[in-house]
Design a protein around this motif. Structure first.
Motif: not given
Length: 167
Positions: A71-89
């Motif tokens: 779960i951590l292996v999935r959620d940590v990248p998901f959170g980082g990608l989501q934050v970065a993509a949100y700021a860019e979008a």
């Protein structure tokens, strides 16, 4: 300060970040096991609404550890990608709104001088903020992060539904 109270500002954020994880792990494992009808002897037709206790009853410590790690292996990248993509979008959506405004003002400048007095001046550039922008940027960011971390979700499903190895 009252006697007997903890005055460390680092404890409260730590507790608030860790306590949902403690509650989320059993919920995630239960969800995956109920979805796959795993952990109840492979009954045909699933576990049903009352099968939660059967789904969690046969989970050993090693399975909990593997599930938490997955779960951590999935959620940590998901959170980082989501934050970065949100700021860019959000930034790109704001820039697009300003370009649309400028396009509208460019169209208005081609009007002949005779009709220029009849054309109302364009309002100032819009301030693109608020809930609609946040929602649109969030939808894009969440979809992108989910698409990129789907293989890791398969790993979570495997880790949370595997049975203990036979000795």
């Amino acid at each position: 300060a009252r006697r007997g109270t903890v005055q460390s500002p680092a404890i409260s954020p730590t507790i608030s970040r860790k306590s949902p994880q403690v509650l989320r792990l059993p919920a995630e494992v239960l969800c995956k096991r109920l979805q796959t009808a795993s952990g109840a002897g492979g009954e045909e037709g699933g576990l049903g609404l009352g099968g939660w206790h059967r789904a969690l009853a046969d989970i050993d410590t090693e399975c909990w550890k593997a599930s938490w790690a997955a779960i951590l292996v999935r959620d940590v990248p998901f959170g980082g990608l989501q934050v970065a993509a949100y700021a860019e979008a959000k930034q790109r959506l704001q820039e697009a709104a300003l370009r649309l405004h400028e396009l509208g003002s460019d169209l208005g400048s081609g009007v002949s001088e005779l009709a220029a007095d009849a054309v109302a001046p364009l309002p100032p550039p819009p301030v693109v903020e608020g809930l609609p922008l946040d929602l649109l940027a969030g939808v894009f960011a969440g979809a992108l992060a989910a698409a990129l971390t789907t293989p890791l979700d398969v790993l979570v499903t495997h880790a949370t539904t595997q049975d203990a190895p036979a000795d």
